[in-house]
Design a protein around this motif. Structure first.
Motif, PDB file in Angstrom:
ATOM      1  N   ASN A  38      -0.623 -10.260   1.581  1.00 54.86           N
ATOM      2  CA  ASN A  38       0.032 -10.211   0.276  1.00 54.86           C
ATOM      3  C   ASN A  38       1.374 -10.924   0.391  1.00 54.86           C
ATOM      4  OD1 ASN A  38       1.315  -9.629  -2.112  1.00 54.86           O
ATOM      5  ND2 ASN A  38       1.235  -7.416  -1.879  1.00 54.86           N
ATOM      6  N   ASN A  39       1.518 -12.055  -0.274  1.00 57.81           N
ATOM      7  CA  ASN A  39       2.769 -12.806  -0.273  1.00 57.81           C
ATOM      8  C   ASN A  39       3.604 -12.553  -1.522  1.00 57.81           C
ATOM      9  OD1 ASN A  39       0.788 -15.347   1.137  1.00 57.81           O
ATOM     10  ND2 ASN A  39       2.395 -14.279   2.256  1.00 57.81           N
ATOM     11  N   ARG A  40       3.241 -11.539  -2.289  1.00 60.14           N
ATOM     12  CA  ARG A  40       3.939 -11.250  -3.537  1.00 60.14           C
ATOM     13  C   ARG A  40       4.820 -10.017  -3.394  1.00 60.14           C
ATOM     14  NH1 ARG A  40       1.471 -10.320  -9.598  1.00 60.14           N
ATOM     15  NH2 ARG A  40       3.342 -11.098 -10.612  1.00 60.14           N
ATOM     16  N   PRO A  41       6.113 -10.135  -3.669  1.00 61.47           N
ATOM     17  CA  PRO A  41       6.987  -8.963  -3.586  1.00 61.47           C
ATOM     18  C   PRO A  41       6.604  -7.915  -4.632  1.00 61.47           C
ATOM     19  CG  PRO A  41       8.268 -10.976  -3.901  1.00 61.47           C
ATOM     20  CD  PRO A  41       6.832 -11.340  -4.057  1.00 61.47           C
ATOM     21  N   ASP A  42       6.811  -6.665  -4.304  1.00 65.29           N
ATOM     22  CA  ASP A  42       6.594  -5.596  -5.281  1.00 65.29           C
ATOM     23  C   ASP A  42       7.526  -5.778  -6.469  1.00 65.29           C
ATOM     24  OD1 ASP A  42       4.588  -4.247  -3.953  1.00 65.29           O
ATOM     25  OD2 ASP A  42       5.920  -2.766  -3.035  1.00 65.29           O
ATOM     26  N   GLY A  43       7.071  -5.362  -7.649  1.00 64.62           N
ATOM     27  CA  GLY A  43       7.898  -5.354  -8.843  1.00 64.62           C
ATOM     28  C   GLY A  43       8.180  -6.715  -9.443  1.00 64.62           C
ATOM     29  N   GLU A  44       7.397  -7.707  -9.100  1.00 59.72           N
ATOM     30  CA  GLU A  44       7.634  -9.051  -9.638  1.00 59.72           C
ATOM     31  C   GLU A  44       7.348  -9.108 -11.138  1.00 59.72           C
ATOM     32  OE1 GLU A  44       7.230 -13.131  -7.381  1.00 59.72           O
ATOM     33  OE2 GLU A  44       5.265 -12.474  -8.099  1.00 59.72           O
ATOM     34  N   GLU A  45       6.385  -8.304 -11.599  1.00 61.30           N
ATOM     35  CA  GLU A  45       6.116  -8.230 -13.031  1.00 61.30           C
ATOM     36  C   GLU A  45       5.559  -6.850 -13.368  1.00 61.30           C
ATOM     37  OE1 GLU A  45       3.452 -11.403 -14.040  1.00 61.30           O
ATOM     38  OE2 GLU A  45       1.683 -10.286 -13.476  1.00 61.30           O
ATOM     39  N   PRO A  46       5.739  -6.414 -14.596  1.00 64.98           N
ATOM     40  CA  PRO A  46       5.232  -5.089 -14.990  1.00 64.98           C
ATOM     41  C   PRO A  46       3.716  -4.994 -14.819  1.00 64.98           C
ATOM     42  CG  PRO A  46       6.700  -5.991 -16.677  1.00 64.98           C
ATOM     43  CD  PRO A  46       6.451  -7.079 -15.679  1.00 64.98           C
ATOM     44  N   GLY A  47       3.264  -3.846 -14.340  1.00 66.81           N
ATOM     45  CA  GLY A  47       1.838  -3.606 -14.202  1.00 66.81           C
ATOM     46  C   GLY A  47       1.236  -4.110 -12.901  1.00 66.81           C
ATOM     47  N   GLN A  48       2.010  -4.773 -12.110  1.00 65.91           N
ATOM     48  CA  GLN A  48       1.533  -5.297 -10.830  1.00 65.91           C
ATOM     49  C   GLN A  48       1.336  -4.133  -9.862  1.00 65.91           C
ATOM     50  OE1 GLN A  48       4.404  -8.000  -9.121  1.00 65.91           O
ATOM     51  NE2 GLN A  48       3.760  -7.522  -7.045  1.00 65.91           N
ATOM     52  N   PRO A  49       0.177  -4.053  -9.204  1.00 70.09           N
ATOM     53  CA  PRO A  49      -0.014  -2.972  -8.227  1.00 70.09           C
ATOM     54  C   PRO A  49       0.936  -3.155  -7.038  1.00 70.09           C
ATOM     55  CG  PRO A  49      -1.889  -4.464  -8.198  1.00 70.09           C
ATOM     56  CD  PRO A  49      -0.991  -4.913  -9.307  1.00 70.09           C
ATOM     57  N   SER A  50       1.409  -2.055  -6.493  1.00 71.37           N
ATOM     58  CA  SER A  50       2.330  -2.133  -5.356  1.00 71.37           C
ATOM     59  C   SER A  50       1.573  -2.472  -4.072  1.00 71.37           C
ATOM     60  CB  SER A  50       3.058  -0.804  -5.173  1.00 71.37           C
ATOM     61  OG  SER A  50       2.154   0.185  -4.706  1.00 71.37           O
ATOM     62  N   ALA A  51       2.321  -2.960  -3.104  1.00 76.02           N
ATOM     63  CA  ALA A  51       1.740  -3.270  -1.802  1.00 76.02           C
ATOM     64  C   ALA A  51       1.149  -2.019  -1.177  1.00 76.02           C
ATOM     65  CB  ALA A  51       2.799  -3.880  -0.891  1.00 76.02           C
ATOM     66  N   SER A  52       1.833  -0.891  -1.307  1.00 74.97           N
ATOM     67  CA  SER A  52       1.317   0.339  -0.697  1.00 74.97           C
ATOM     68  C   SER A  52       0.024   0.789  -1.366  1.00 74.97           C
ATOM     69  CB  SER A  52       2.370   1.447  -0.725  1.00 74.97           C
ATOM     70  OG  SER A  52       2.726   1.769  -2.037  1.00 74.97           O
TER      71      SER A  52
END
Length: 141
Positions: free
Chosen positions: A32-46
């Motif tokens: 996963n190269n996407r930081p958490d919280g980048e956009e609303p509704g995005q599932p968290s890494a955890s």
């Protein structure tokens, strides 16, 4: 999900409900190269990490925020994961662009592919990596 190079696949954001399909498709690891919280509704890494574990898929969180300096050892860590897996590795971010860019940086530096080949492979996967040509051309094999 598209093939980028050898056993490396690339995709945009994945969700928990994608994990059964990914497992059936032979994915053994997710980057996963996407930081958490980048956009609303995005599932968290955890959240995705737990779901991946439930499906027997290893999960690696290597975030790279748009417009920010690249974290130290990101490219090396990415390559180590891809090279150590026996099955398919799915790298994802919002669109697949960052994941493809990280792969290209390492593959070009290691002399595995040329800049043109990296761009061609990404384009075949629907990723306009040509936009990063100037940066990729600064990489020394």
């Amino acid at each position: 999900m598209k093939s980028l190079h050898k056993q490396l696949l690339v995709a945009g954001q994945i969700r928990k409900e994608d994990l059964p399909f990914l497992k059936e498709s032979g994915v053994t690891a997710i980057i996963n190269n996407r930081p958490d919280g980048e956009e609303p509704g995005q599932p968290s890494a955890s959240e995705i990490s737990v779901a991946a574990s439930e499906h027997g898929i290893s999960y690696h969180f290597l975030p790279m925020a748009n417009g920010q300096p690249m974290p130290a050892n990101l490219v090396e860590s990415f390559r180590e994961i891809v090279e150590s897996e026996q099955g398919a590795v799915l790298a994802h971010c919002r669109s697949g662009m960052r994941s493809s860019f990280i792969w290209a940086l390492g593959a070009i530096a290691d002399g595995e592919v040329s800049v043109d080949t990296a761009i061609e492979k990404a384009m075949a996967a629907g990723i306009p990596l040509n936009n990063a040509r100037a940066v990729l051309e600064t990489v020394q094999p």
